[in-house]
Design an enzyme around this catalytic site. Structure first.
Site, short mmCIF file in Angstrom:
data_model
loop_
_atom_site.label_atom_id
_atom_site.label_comp_id
_atom_site.label_asym_id
_atom_site.label_seq_id
_atom_site.Cartn_x
_atom_site.Cartn_y
_atom_site.Cartn_z
N ASP A 165 13.30 -30.26 16.55
CA ASP A 165 12.25 -30.25 15.50
C ASP A 165 12.68 -29.37 14.32
OD1 ASP A 165 9.88 -30.99 14.30
OD2 ASP A 165 8.68 -29.45 15.29
N GLY A 195 0.21 -23.62 14.59
CA GLY A 195 0.75 -24.96 14.67
C GLY A 195 -0.14 -25.79 15.56
N LYS A 243 3.27 -15.10 20.13
CA LYS A 243 2.95 -16.53 20.06
C LYS A 243 2.14 -16.89 21.30
CE LYS A 243 4.96 -20.97 18.91
NZ LYS A 243 6.17 -21.66 18.43
#
Lengths: 245, 318
Positions: free
Chosen positions: B147, B35, B55
């Site tokens: 989001d 991302g 992540k």
């Protein structure tokens, strides 16, 4: 042309960009700013003239020299408007215009002048072009970008190599070169660890350290080659997928 | 200095940003997602002998704001133990300065792909109902995702539904930078788009859930303007009126006109799927009768057939 000794990857966001410095009214400051731009762009310009404009080596060399001399004397780079394009795109269009003018008036070709051009090693540059198949992509901006990134990485890698050699860590760099630059089919960290008599964790750590050094050096060089700080951020994101401050 | 080949340039660009896992118990396997602010890698936990997902921030020691978001996200996930939220196993700072966290490796399909696929309406609404239930759980703890979008919902192989990417979530007590616009156009509530992300409450998530509903039932992207998005959904005449009303209520421009939280929307979706009246659409007597007749159409049909038969028999026998 010697390698620079800048280190580290962080810097204050308020630091002046090379282009801001080149607009300086102080001749020395302007000259100091011009050097990194020449260093960062002369080889992509030469490769671009050879590949895109299909100039023979001698003519491409003269055209590169005359372009850089004219850019210095006529203060072309100071006309760059960040709102219209990236700096390298602006530079590439300047090169195109220059090459076109040279074609129309070859007599105007000249070298040197008062420009801060360091010794440009065209023979090496030509050798590098001959080492790989010359491909001329349809998009001229993409061609210039590709050559620019190739040169950016090559210079950064050479600086990291020298740094490792001079600090007695040539073996670490050789490990990186072998695994990351010339990956052998099926070569694993475990294979390397067994071969070198170290642990897998040490292989991981050594590779990570060289990668980190390369990234820091490449970001430093990238920053020097960008017109604005925003452009630097965008380029860092596009080239490395990294968000910089 | 030798010239690098195109392949070497590509390889260098890749390896330059690989996370440094040298002082951890994890071995990097491959990148599985990226991302704007972080990348997700498949890795192996050597201690427990299992695959995990890691992540890692895309800002190696340069962007404290992104690292802070990673820490917030890990803390949010750790605080929310729910079947709809990926469990976190570990978190910290890598030797290269990047924030990271380790989570369960989830295999599945993003809701974006489901929206483009052949899943029927009820299956799409079942997934959305699960998302709403997960968000109701988070809302009850004061956490707002901010989001939500089809890319941030994953549907597993066994039908499980997971809400992912909590990187810009609002947690109780946290303060945002004034004017920060957090979210994705089309799914972002108007108060977020106006740079008031700090004011985004549970109702901002409800707006996003309404936009996801719109995407799922129309297979098109919701317009960024809430008035247009709402009108476009209401214009989908082939959809049941009660379903359009649920979407329209969630997509209201004024937060006060939306569902108070995701739990209310989940309840309405459940009522719709069961064929019951929904809170978003008070029915007239005629609509209620029509819906009841449709719901019990088999029994009504039998009664009507019986009555017709009796009338015919009475008429024939004189």
């Amino acid at each position: 042309m010697g390698s620079r000794t800048t280190t580290g990857s962080t810097f204050p966001p308020t630091r002046l960009t090379v282009l801001e410095r080149i607009r300086s009214e102080e001749p020395d400051e302007r000259r100091r700013a011009f050097g990194p731009l020449v260093e960062g762009y002369w080889k992509p310009i030469y490769a671009y003239l050879r590949i895109r404009w299909r100039l023979p080596p001698e003519e491409a060399r003269d055209a590169t020299q005359s372009f850089l001399a004219a850019a210095w004397e006529k203060r072309w780079l100071e006309r760059y408007d960040p709102g219209r394009a990236r700096f390298r795109t602006f530079l590439r269009t300047c090169v195109d215009r220059h090459a076109m003018n040279l074609g129309q008036a070859a007599k105007r070709l000249k070298r040197g002048g008062g420009a801060a051009i360091v010794g440009l090693d065209f023979e090496t540059a030509e050798g590098e072009i001959r080492e790989r198949p010359i491909q001329d992509p349809v998009d001229q901006d993409e061609l210039f970008r590709r050559e620019w990134i190739r040169d950016l990485f090559s210079r950064s890698l050479e600086e990291v190599r020298l740094e490792h050699v001079t600090t007695g860590q040539a073996g670490r760099f050789a490990l990186f070169e072998r695994y990351d630059l010339g990956p052998e089919e099926g070569l694993s960290y475990a294979d390397l660890a067994a071969e070198l008599g170290i642990t897998v964790s040490q292989v991981t750590g050594r590779l990570a350290a060289v990668r980190r050094a390369f990234r820091a050096r490449a970001l430093d060089n990238l920053r020097e080659a960008c017109g604005t700080h925003d452009e630097y951020r965008v380029e860092a994101r596009e080239i490395f997928g990294i968000e910089v401050a | 200095m030798t010239a690098l080949s195109d392949a070497s340039v590509r390889r260098l660009a890749e390896v330059a940003n690989l996370p440094d896992l040298s002082e951890t118990r994890y071995t990097l396997l491959e990148e599985i997602g990226r991302g704007g602010m972080a990348a997700v890698y498949r890795a192996r936990d050597e201690t427990l002998g299992r695959e995990v997902a890691i992540k890692v921030s895309s800002a190696p020691g340069e962007r404290e704001d992104l690292d802070a978001r990673m820490r917030t996200e890990a803390a949010v996930l750790a605080a929310l133990e729910h079947p709809g939220i990926v469990p976190v196993h570990d978190a910290g700072i890598l030797p290269d300065g990047r924030a990271f966290y380790v989570m369960k490796r989830v295999r599945g399909t993003l809701l974006r792909e489901v929206a483009r696929g052949a899943a029927g309406l009820d299956e799409r609404l079942r997934i959305l109902e699960r998302v709403c239930e997960t968000m109701a759980f988070a809302h009850a703890r004061g956490i707002v995702h901010r989001d939500l979008k089809p890319e941030n919902v994953m549907v597993g192989g066994f039908g499980e539904v997971l809400v992912i990417d909590w990187g810009v979530a609002r947690v109780p007590g946290a303060v945002d930078e004034p004017g920060a616009v957090l979210g994705t156009p089309g799914y972002m509530a108007p108060e977020q788009a106006a740079g008031r992300s700090g004011d985004a409450t549970e109702r901002a998530d409800v707006y996003a859930l309404g936009a996801i509903l719109s995407t799922l039932v129309t297979a098109t992207e919701p317009p960024a303007d809430p008035g247009v998005a709402r009108a476009a959904l209401l214009a989908e005449r082939e959809l049941p009126r009660r379903l359009r009303a649920i979407g329209a209520k969630a997509l209201a421009a004024d937060p006060i006109d939306r569902y108070a939280d995701a739990g209310e929307m989940a309840a309405d979706l459940a009522r719709f799927r069961a064929g019951n009246p929904v809170a978003a659409h008070p029915e007239s007597w005629l609509e209620r009768t029509g819906r009841s007749v449709w719901a019990y159409r088999a029994a009504v049909g039998l009664v009507l057939a019986y009555l017709v038969m009796r009338i015919v028999v009475a008429w024939v026998t004189g």
